[in-house]
Design a protein around this motif. Structure first.
Motif, PDB file in Angstrom:
ATOM      1  N   ALA A 192     -69.368 129.708 -34.220  1.00  0.00           N
ATOM      2  CA  ALA A 192     -69.563 130.786 -33.468  1.00  0.00           C
ATOM      3  C   ALA A 192     -67.430 131.277 -33.786  1.00  0.00           C
ATOM      4  CB  ALA A 192     -69.775 130.313 -32.369  1.00  0.00           C
ATOM      5  N   SER A 193     -67.990 132.494 -33.597  1.00  0.00           N
ATOM      6  CA  SER A 193     -66.366 132.929 -33.444  1.00  0.00           C
ATOM      7  C   SER A 193     -66.903 134.022 -32.183  1.00  0.00           C
ATOM      8  CB  SER A 193     -66.616 133.638 -34.963  1.00  0.00           C
ATOM      9  OG  SER A 193     -66.184 132.990 -35.763  1.00  0.00           O
ATOM     10  N   GLU A 216     -62.203 135.032 -33.477  1.00  0.00           N
ATOM     11  CA  GLU A 216     -60.963 133.850 -33.518  1.00  0.00           C
ATOM     12  C   GLU A 216     -61.934 132.491 -33.593  1.00  0.00           C
ATOM     13  OE1 GLU A 216     -59.122 133.729 -29.920  1.00  0.00           O
ATOM     14  OE2 GLU A 216     -61.066 134.403 -28.952  1.00  0.00           O
ATOM     15  N   PRO A 217     -62.183 131.461 -33.381  1.00  0.00           N
ATOM     16  CA  PRO A 217     -63.373 131.063 -33.240  1.00  0.00           C
ATOM     17  C   PRO A 217     -63.932 130.416 -31.625  1.00  0.00           C
ATOM     18  CG  PRO A 217     -61.330 129.514 -35.005  1.00  0.00           C
ATOM     19  CD  PRO A 217     -61.266 131.250 -33.845  1.00  0.00           C
ATOM     20  N   TRP A 218     -64.548 130.116 -32.297  1.00  0.00           N
ATOM     21  CA  TRP A 218     -65.404 129.953 -30.276  1.00  0.00           C
ATOM     22  C   TRP A 218     -66.459 128.874 -30.579  1.00  0.00           C
ATOM     23  CZ3 TRP A 218     -64.215 132.600 -25.773  1.00  0.00           C
ATOM     24  CH2 TRP A 218     -65.306 132.133 -24.938  1.00  0.00           C
ATOM     25  N   GLU A 219     -66.379 128.240 -28.915  1.00  0.00           N
ATOM     26  CA  GLU A 219     -67.012 126.907 -28.942  1.00  0.00           C
ATOM     27  C   GLU A 219     -68.323 127.765 -27.782  1.00  0.00           C
ATOM     28  OE1 GLU A 219     -68.890 123.460 -28.869  1.00  0.00           O
ATOM     29  OE2 GLU A 219     -67.197 123.753 -30.257  1.00  0.00           O
ATOM     30  N   PRO A 220     -69.190 127.396 -28.144  1.00  0.00           N
ATOM     31  CA  PRO A 220     -70.522 127.995 -27.486  1.00  0.00           C
ATOM     32  C   PRO A 220     -70.570 127.462 -26.462  1.00  0.00           C
ATOM     33  CG  PRO A 220     -71.327 127.625 -29.092  1.00  0.00           C
ATOM     34  CD  PRO A 220     -70.218 127.449 -29.601  1.00  0.00           C
ATOM     35  N   ALA A 221     -70.812 128.147 -25.409  1.00  0.00           N
ATOM     36  CA  ALA A 221     -71.496 127.788 -24.594  1.00  0.00           C
ATOM     37  C   ALA A 221     -72.910 127.584 -24.299  1.00  0.00           C
ATOM     38  CB  ALA A 221     -71.331 128.196 -22.821  1.00  0.00           C
ATOM     39  N   PRO A 222     -73.484 126.533 -23.620  1.00  0.00           N
ATOM     40  CA  PRO A 222     -74.704 126.269 -23.370  1.00  0.00           C
ATOM     41  C   PRO A 222     -75.635 127.072 -23.356  1.00  0.00           C
ATOM     42  CG  PRO A 222     -73.469 124.207 -22.685  1.00  0.00           C
ATOM     43  CD  PRO A 222     -73.029 125.361 -22.232  1.00  0.00           C
ATOM     44  N   LEU A 263     -79.372 139.447 -39.519  1.00  0.00           N
ATOM     45  CA  LEU A 263     -80.389 138.248 -40.732  1.00  0.00           C
ATOM     46  C   LEU A 263     -80.372 138.946 -41.692  1.00  0.00           C
ATOM     47  CD1 LEU A 263     -83.281 137.962 -38.282  1.00  0.00           C
ATOM     48  CD2 LEU A 263     -81.393 136.655 -37.890  1.00  0.00           C
ATOM     49  N   VAL A 264     -79.702 140.641 -42.417  1.00  0.00           N
ATOM     50  CA  VAL A 264     -79.704 140.868 -43.984  1.00  0.00           C
ATOM     51  C   VAL A 264     -78.410 139.969 -44.098  1.00  0.00           C
ATOM     52  CG1 VAL A 264     -80.216 142.965 -44.480  1.00  0.00           C
ATOM     53  CG2 VAL A 264     -80.811 142.893 -42.035  1.00  0.00           C
ATOM     54  N   GLU A 265     -77.863 140.498 -43.783  1.00  0.00           N
ATOM     55  CA  GLU A 265     -76.216 140.323 -44.699  1.00  0.00           C
ATOM     56  C   GLU A 265     -75.231 140.204 -43.574  1.00  0.00           C
ATOM     57  OE1 GLU A 265     -76.588 143.339 -42.323  1.00  0.00           O
ATOM     58  OE2 GLU A 265     -74.265 144.060 -43.562  1.00  0.00           O
ATOM     59  N   PRO A 266     -75.230 138.641 -43.148  1.00  0.00           N
ATOM     60  CA  PRO A 266     -74.269 139.017 -41.859  1.00  0.00           C
ATOM     61  C   PRO A 266     -72.865 137.463 -42.962  1.00  0.00           C
ATOM     62  CG  PRO A 266     -75.968 137.082 -41.950  1.00  0.00           C
ATOM     63  CD  PRO A 266     -76.176 137.784 -42.626  1.00  0.00           C
ATOM     64  N   ASN A 267     -71.980 138.922 -42.225  1.00  0.00           N
ATOM     65  CA  ASN A 267     -70.321 137.744 -42.737  1.00  0.00           C
ATOM     66  C   ASN A 267     -70.304 136.639 -41.869  1.00  0.00           C
ATOM     67  OD1 ASN A 267     -67.565 136.973 -42.672  1.00  0.00           O
ATOM     68  ND2 ASN A 267     -67.198 139.463 -42.599  1.00  0.00           N
ATOM     69  N   LEU A 268     -70.149 135.610 -43.050  1.00  0.00           N
ATOM     70  CA  LEU A 268     -70.153 133.901 -42.008  1.00  0.00           C
ATOM     71  C   LEU A 268     -68.751 134.270 -42.267  1.00  0.00           C
ATOM     72  CD1 LEU A 268     -71.809 132.707 -46.360  1.00  0.00           C
ATOM     73  CD2 LEU A 268     -73.074 133.673 -43.376  1.00  0.00           C
ATOM     74  N   PHE A 269     -68.009 134.461 -41.936  1.00  0.00           N
ATOM     75  CA  PHE A 269     -67.188 133.977 -41.341  1.00  0.00           C
ATOM     76  C   PHE A 269     -66.119 132.273 -42.074  1.00  0.00           C
ATOM     77  CE2 PHE A 269     -67.742 136.902 -37.834  1.00  0.00           C
ATOM     78  CZ  PHE A 269     -67.048 138.195 -38.243  1.00  0.00           C
ATOM     79  N   LEU A 270     -66.632 132.235 -43.367  1.00  0.00           N
ATOM     80  CA  LEU A 270     -66.168 131.376 -43.781  1.00  0.00           C
ATOM     81  C   LEU A 270     -64.361 130.932 -44.187  1.00  0.00           C
ATOM     82  CD1 LEU A 270     -68.979 130.891 -46.259  1.00  0.00           C
ATOM     83  CD2 LEU A 270     -69.074 129.349 -44.253  1.00  0.00           C
TER      84      LEU A 270
END
Length: 291
Positions: A192-193, A216-222, A263-270
């Motif tokens: 997540a970002s 920036e990187p993100w830790e998603p909440a529940p 759902l088509v062409e998301p930037n993956l942020f690898l």
């Protein structure tokens, strides 16, 4: 040897904007695949010779929806395409937010104005106008309650071009908590970002914008993960998803709401999450190997 085409756009003389594309292509080659990146609109390509056509960065498609939709259908008839053609068709039009809302998914409230509709705009709060077919904040702008005439001119311009406009309240918590993007691959959360708000007051709808400011990187909440999973469960044909990105913002009540599904062409942020590359490669190879 599995053959994989990574569909992208043709940058012409400009630098390519997909930082992940060469890294992912090479990682697939290193894993034993015959992988190549190709512009989706290149003439003469036999897409049927690939085991999988992976839509990656076809970032000019919203300007050419009919042509892109035709290409997706042709690929789907010739070979396997990811995401599936019916999912791509459904998710390319942001009126899907109405489908999600009907399924009980919390979304940003949205009113759509098609050509010929009366142009009604909010007068009591900030709001956003953007097209139902759009990416990278193209034709998107933020307006104050006193700027309805300027906003109406944007909608009229869009209608002249045959575009349907979306009108949404500007959820001001985004200026503090940002927009969170939860990326799924192979049916599981990949990473997540978070990014800052894209739309600044006074910026013209047809001005160039930075699509991912301060990412920036993100830790998603529940609660964020739960909303994202509910949204994906409501996608027609969602069981066939290879990848998905769910973009969330906080509503006025502080609870996460879906702003968009990518759902088509998301930037993956690898490039931001290099540890995710191996999982992406494994999932792509598994998809290409499905008969």
């Amino acid at each position: 040897m599995l053959r994989v085409a990574l569909a992208t756009y043709d940058p012409g003389a400009e630098p390519h904007r997909d930082q992940d594309l060469p890294v992912l292509t090479q990682a697939l080659v290193d894993a034993g695949a015959d992988a190549v990146a190709l512009p989706w609109d290149r003439e003469g390509v036999d897409w049927g010779r690939f085991d999988l056509v992976l839509i990656r960065s076809t970032w000019d498609y919203t300007w050419r929806m009919a042509e892109f939709a035709d290409w997706v259908e042709r690929c789907a008839k010739a070979t396997r395409i990811a995401n599936p053609a019916d999912v791509v068709r459904w998710s390319a039009d942001k009126r899907y937010l109405g489908d999600l809302a009907a399924a009980g998914v919390p979304v940003v409230p949205t009113v759509c104005l098609a050509p010929g509709d009366e142009i009604r705009l909010p007068g009591d709060r900030e709001f956003v106008v953007k097209p139902v077919f759009g990416a990278g904040a193209r034709f998107a702008a933020r307006y104050a309650p006193g700027e309805r005439e300027r906003a109406a001119a944007q909608v009229a311009r869009m209608h002249q071009e045959g575009l349907t406009a979306m009108v949404q309240p500007y959820l001001t918590r985004i200026d503090v908590s940002g927009e969170r993007a939860l990326q799924f691959f192979g049916g599981r959360l990949l990473h997540a970002s978070r990014k800052r708000a894209v739309l600044a007051p006074g910026t013209a709808y047809d001005a160039a914008k930075v699509a991912h400011p301060g990412v920036e990187p993100w830790e998603p909440a529940p609660a964020e993960l739960a909303v994202a999973e509910r949204a994906l469960a409501a996608v027609p044909g969602g069981s066939g998803l290879l990848y998905a990105r769910v973009d969330l913002v906080d509503g006025d009540d502080g609870e996460p709401r879906v702003m968009e599904l990518e759902l088509v062409e998301p930037n993956l942020f690898l490039w931001l999450h290099p540890g995710s590359l191996r999982r992406v490669v494994d999932a792509v190879l598994a998809a290409a190997g499905v008969s």
